[in-house]
Structure formats: structure tokens, C-alpha cells
Design a protein around this motif. Sequence first.
Motif, PDB file in Angstrom:
ATOM      1  N   PRO A 156       0.987  -5.952 -10.105  1.00 56.01           N
ATOM      2  CA  PRO A 156      -0.338  -5.381 -10.356  1.00 56.01           C
ATOM      3  C   PRO A 156      -1.420  -5.973  -9.441  1.00 56.01           C
ATOM      4  N   ASP A 157      -1.313  -7.245  -9.112  1.00 54.26           N
ATOM      5  CA  ASP A 157      -2.265  -7.864  -8.184  1.00 54.26           C
ATOM      6  C   ASP A 157      -2.217  -7.211  -6.810  1.00 54.26           C
ATOM      7  N   LEU A 158      -1.088  -6.621  -6.505  1.00 57.86           N
ATOM      8  CA  LEU A 158      -0.900  -5.989  -5.200  1.00 57.86           C
ATOM      9  C   LEU A 158      -1.122  -4.482  -5.263  1.00 57.86           C
ATOM     10  N   GLY A 159      -1.502  -3.991  -6.429  1.00 61.26           N
ATOM     11  CA  GLY A 159      -1.770  -2.571  -6.578  1.00 61.26           C
ATOM     12  C   GLY A 159      -0.540  -1.724  -6.837  1.00 61.26           C
ATOM     13  N   VAL A 160       0.543  -2.356  -7.278  1.00 61.42           N
ATOM     14  CA  VAL A 160       1.790  -1.636  -7.537  1.00 61.42           C
ATOM     15  C   VAL A 160       1.996  -1.547  -9.053  1.00 61.42           C
ATOM     16  N   ASP A 161       2.111  -0.331  -9.553  1.00 64.35           N
ATOM     17  CA  ASP A 161       2.353  -0.099 -10.974  1.00 64.35           C
ATOM     18  C   ASP A 161       3.828  -0.368 -11.252  1.00 64.35           C
ATOM     19  N   THR A 162       4.094  -1.392 -12.009  1.00 58.81           N
ATOM     20  CA  THR A 162       5.485  -1.783 -12.247  1.00 58.81           C
ATOM     21  C   THR A 162       5.672  -2.305 -13.663  1.00 58.81           C
ATOM     22  N   ASP A 163       6.898  -2.235 -14.121  1.00 62.29           N
ATOM     23  CA  ASP A 163       7.256  -2.771 -15.432  1.00 62.29           C
ATOM     24  C   ASP A 163       8.713  -3.189 -15.389  1.00 62.29           C
ATOM     25  N   TRP A 164       9.085  -3.984 -16.352  1.00 61.16           N
ATOM     26  CA  TRP A 164      10.454  -4.471 -16.437  1.00 61.16           C
ATOM     27  C   TRP A 164      10.865  -4.413 -17.892  1.00 61.16           C
ATOM     28  N   LEU A 165      11.988  -3.782 -18.155  1.00 63.51           N
ATOM     29  CA  LEU A 165      12.527  -3.720 -19.502  1.00 63.51           C
ATOM     30  C   LEU A 165      13.903  -4.365 -19.523  1.00 63.51           C
ATOM     31  N   ALA A 202       0.816  -1.216   0.000  1.00 67.25           N
ATOM     32  CA  ALA A 202       0.000   0.000   0.000  1.00 67.25           C
ATOM     33  C   ALA A 202       0.849   1.265   0.000  1.00 67.25           C
ATOM     34  N   ASP A 203       2.011   1.226   0.607  1.00 66.49           N
ATOM     35  CA  ASP A 203       2.895   2.394   0.624  1.00 66.49           C
ATOM     36  C   ASP A 203       3.405   2.765  -0.766  1.00 66.49           C
ATOM     37  N   LEU A 204       3.294   1.860  -1.705  1.00 61.03           N
ATOM     38  CA  LEU A 204       3.788   2.100  -3.064  1.00 61.03           C
ATOM     39  C   LEU A 204       2.672   2.462  -4.045  1.00 61.03           C
ATOM     40  N   LYS A 205       1.467   2.693  -3.544  1.00 58.51           N
ATOM     41  CA  LYS A 205       0.312   2.878  -4.432  1.00 58.51           C
ATOM     42  C   LYS A 205       0.452   4.063  -5.382  1.00 58.51           C
ATOM     43  N   ASP A 206       1.173   5.091  -5.003  1.00 54.89           N
ATOM     44  CA  ASP A 206       1.332   6.259  -5.870  1.00 54.89           C
ATOM     45  C   ASP A 206       2.652   6.254  -6.636  1.00 54.89           C
ATOM     46  N   ALA A 207       3.395   5.188  -6.529  1.00 54.12           N
ATOM     47  CA  ALA A 207       4.694   5.097  -7.204  1.00 54.12           C
ATOM     48  C   ALA A 207       4.584   4.220  -8.450  1.00 54.12           C
ATOM     49  N   ARG A 208       5.495   4.431  -9.358  1.00 56.72           N
ATOM     50  CA  ARG A 208       5.644   3.535 -10.510  1.00 56.72           C
ATOM     51  C   ARG A 208       7.060   3.008 -10.456  1.00 56.72           C
ATOM     52  N   ILE A 209       7.182   1.710 -10.518  1.00 55.95           N
ATOM     53  CA  ILE A 209       8.498   1.079 -10.432  1.00 55.95           C
ATOM     54  C   ILE A 209       8.864   0.538 -11.813  1.00 55.95           C
TER      55      ILE A 209
END
Length: 81
Positions: free
Chosen positions: A62-71, A31-38
Motif C-alpha cells: 500500500p505504501d507503494l500504491g499497490v492494492d494487495t492482500d494476503w489470505l 506504478a505499472d501495477l496501479k490499476d491491478a489488485r494482487i
Amino acid sequence: MRSPVPEDRSIAADGSVSDRDQVQRLRALAADLKDARILRVNSTATGGGVAEVLLLIVPSCPDLGVDTDWLAWPTTTPSSR
């Protein structure tokens, strides 16, 4: 660069975390990462410890509500594809 994450590796599809309490705890911690993008950037999409861990972690975010991507950097050698 390309995103090497398989489409259906979510927590629900994975099945390794089946305990609802565990999933709720993970969501609370995330939840602490909800406004972050990783964005994770790695030199390879396969092989090596980092790539293997990211194949498990990134699709679950994404299941945890964290916007993330990997390149991963594009490679030309057959051993690093």
C-alpha cells in the motif's frame, strides 16, 4: 480464510528502507501495477519461506500504491498457527 498481515508493517513503520531514493524507485517500479489488485493465497500464515517473505512484502505494497492482500487457509494444528 484470514489475512495474517500485521497492521503496522508499512515501509515508514519498518524503518529498514530509510533512503528516500530507494522508496521513490520502488514507487516508480510499482506504478505499472496501479490499476491491478494482487491477492496472494497461501496455505500457511507462519513458518516456511513464502509466509516469512509475505509478512514483509504485503504490508509494504500500500505504501507503494499497490492494492494487495494476503489470505491464508485456516489451520487447526498448533504448529501451523
